[in-house]
Scaffold this motif. Structure first.
Motif, mmCIF file in Angstrom:
data_model
loop_
_atom_site.group_PDB
_atom_site.id
_atom_site.type_symbol
_atom_site.label_atom_id
_atom_site.label_comp_id
_atom_site.label_asym_id
_atom_site.label_seq_id
_atom_site.Cartn_x
_atom_site.Cartn_y
_atom_site.Cartn_z
ATOM 1 N N ARG A 46 -40.025 49.004 50.372
ATOM 2 C CA ARG A 46 -41.250 48.468 49.770
ATOM 3 C C ARG A 46 -42.158 49.602 49.286
ATOM 4 N NH1 ARG A 46 -44.979 43.800 51.209
ATOM 5 N NH2 ARG A 46 -47.042 44.464 50.488
ATOM 6 N N ILE A 47 -42.419 50.563 50.162
ATOM 7 C CA ILE A 47 -43.311 51.660 49.798
ATOM 8 C C ILE A 47 -42.706 52.509 48.690
ATOM 9 C CG2 ILE A 47 -44.449 53.760 50.640
ATOM 10 C CD1 ILE A 47 -45.698 51.089 51.562
ATOM 11 N N ARG A 48 -41.409 52.737 48.751
ATOM 12 C CA ARG A 48 -40.736 53.518 47.720
ATOM 13 C C ARG A 48 -40.901 52.868 46.354
ATOM 14 N NH1 ARG A 48 -35.964 53.439 50.269
ATOM 15 N NH2 ARG A 48 -34.812 52.411 48.591
ATOM 16 N N VAL A 49 -40.655 51.561 46.283
ATOM 17 C CA VAL A 49 -40.702 50.847 45.007
ATOM 18 C C VAL A 49 -42.136 50.734 44.482
ATOM 19 C CG1 VAL A 49 -40.387 48.580 43.953
ATOM 20 C CG2 VAL A 49 -38.555 49.574 45.308
ATOM 21 N N LEU A 50 -43.073 50.362 45.347
ATOM 22 C CA LEU A 50 -44.452 50.189 44.889
ATOM 23 C C LEU A 50 -45.092 51.516 44.476
ATOM 24 C CD1 LEU A 50 -45.809 47.480 47.362
ATOM 25 C CD2 LEU A 50 -44.993 47.187 45.007
ATOM 26 N N THR A 51 -44.689 52.597 45.120
ATOM 27 C CA THR A 51 -45.187 53.911 44.702
ATOM 28 C C THR A 51 -44.605 54.287 43.351
ATOM 29 O OG1 THR A 51 -45.384 54.588 47.026
ATOM 30 C CG2 THR A 51 -45.452 56.322 45.368
ATOM 31 N N PRO B 228 -40.862 37.393 44.591
ATOM 32 C CA PRO B 228 -39.595 38.137 44.622
ATOM 33 C C PRO B 228 -39.815 39.593 44.224
ATOM 34 C CG PRO B 228 -39.347 36.064 43.436
ATOM 35 C CD PRO B 228 -40.814 36.261 43.650
ATOM 36 N N LEU B 229 -39.051 40.465 44.835
ATOM 37 C CA LEU B 229 -39.172 41.890 44.552
ATOM 38 C C LEU B 229 -39.080 42.183 43.061
ATOM 39 C CD1 LEU B 229 -39.281 44.858 45.455
ATOM 40 C CD2 LEU B 229 -36.792 44.746 45.805
ATOM 41 N N ALA B 230 -38.108 41.593 42.381
ATOM 42 C CA ALA B 230 -37.932 41.856 40.951
ATOM 43 C C ALA B 230 -39.159 41.439 40.145
ATOM 44 C CB ALA B 230 -36.689 41.147 40.423
ATOM 45 N N SER B 231 -39.785 40.328 40.509
ATOM 46 C CA SER B 231 -40.979 39.874 39.795
ATOM 47 C C SER B 231 -42.138 40.847 39.982
ATOM 48 C CB SER B 231 -41.391 38.482 40.292
ATOM 49 O OG SER B 231 -40.385 37.535 40.010
ATOM 50 N N VAL B 232 -42.285 41.373 41.198
ATOM 51 C CA VAL B 232 -43.340 42.353 41.476
ATOM 52 C C VAL B 232 -43.137 43.591 40.621
ATOM 53 C CG1 VAL B 232 -44.297 43.905 43.230
ATOM 54 C CG2 VAL B 232 -43.766 41.527 43.810
#
Length: 199
Positions: free
Chosen positions: A140-145, A94-98
């Motif tokens: 995805r890229i915004r959050v992981l960056t 899940p996004l929140a877990s990542v």
């Protein structure tokens, strides 16, 4: 009398680095700028990212940080964002877990609360339980960056093949420029077609 401004030393410079299937590659990247590097196929982007981050030794060539070889400094200051076989999270998480896991690694206090704030800031609260493999490419890229940049010592971001997720090239290019505008050194590894489209 006018004086000629001397060129600044690149924050990160790679000269002829190669390993495995990656042919000799040069990279020069400076703080406050986005550097696009065309990398095609297989594990080449992962290998290049690992060498730029001081986590893999080139078979040939050299990587310099602020004008000198400093593998330890590279490992401390360079974050690899979303490299397929290196730093990319499992698609089923899940996004929140990542986000929480990355913020824990960054040493943030109350990482779950920080996760809720980050997702709210990015207007992604409704996707908190969505597997990250299903999150739109731009988000995805915004959050992981952003989570990579949360590490206190990191000031160099290597974003690996954001084009593989599809979507609009401008989305990840805008993210790269947003972090460069904050003074980060940003390197994007992408296909030649994506680099041409972004440039």
């Amino acid at each position: 009398m006018t004086t000629e401004k001397l060129p600044t030393v690149p924050t990160l410079a790679a000269r002829g680095i190669t390993v495995g299937p990656l042919s000799a590659t040069d990279v020069e990247a400076r703080a406050g700028e986005v550097t696009l590097v065309a990398v095609e196929g297989g594990q080449r982007a992962d290998f290049l990212a690992l060498m730029l981050a001081g986590r893999m030794t080139p078979k040939a060539g050299v990587v310099e940080l602020d004008g000198r070889e400093d593998p330890k400094g590279l490992r401390k200051r360079v974050a690899i964002v979303d490299a397929p076989d290196t730093s990319a999270p499992a698609d089923s998480l899940p996004l929140a877990s990542v986000v929480t896991e990355e913020l824990v690694f960054a040493g943030l206090r109350a990482p779950r609360r920080a996760t809720r704030k980050l997702l709210a800031d990015e207007n992604l609260s409704d996707l908190a339980s969505t597997p990250i493999g299903e999150v739109p490419a731009a988000a995805r890229i915004r959050v992981l960056t952003r989570t990579a940049a949360a590490h206190p010592d990191v000031d160099i971001l290597v974003i690996a093949t954001p084009d593989r997720h599809g979507g609009d090239t401008a989305a990840w290019y805008d993210t790269a420029h947003a972090w460069a505008a904050r003074g980060y050194t940003v390197i994007v590894l992408a296909s030649a077609a994506a680099v041409d489209a972004a440039g």
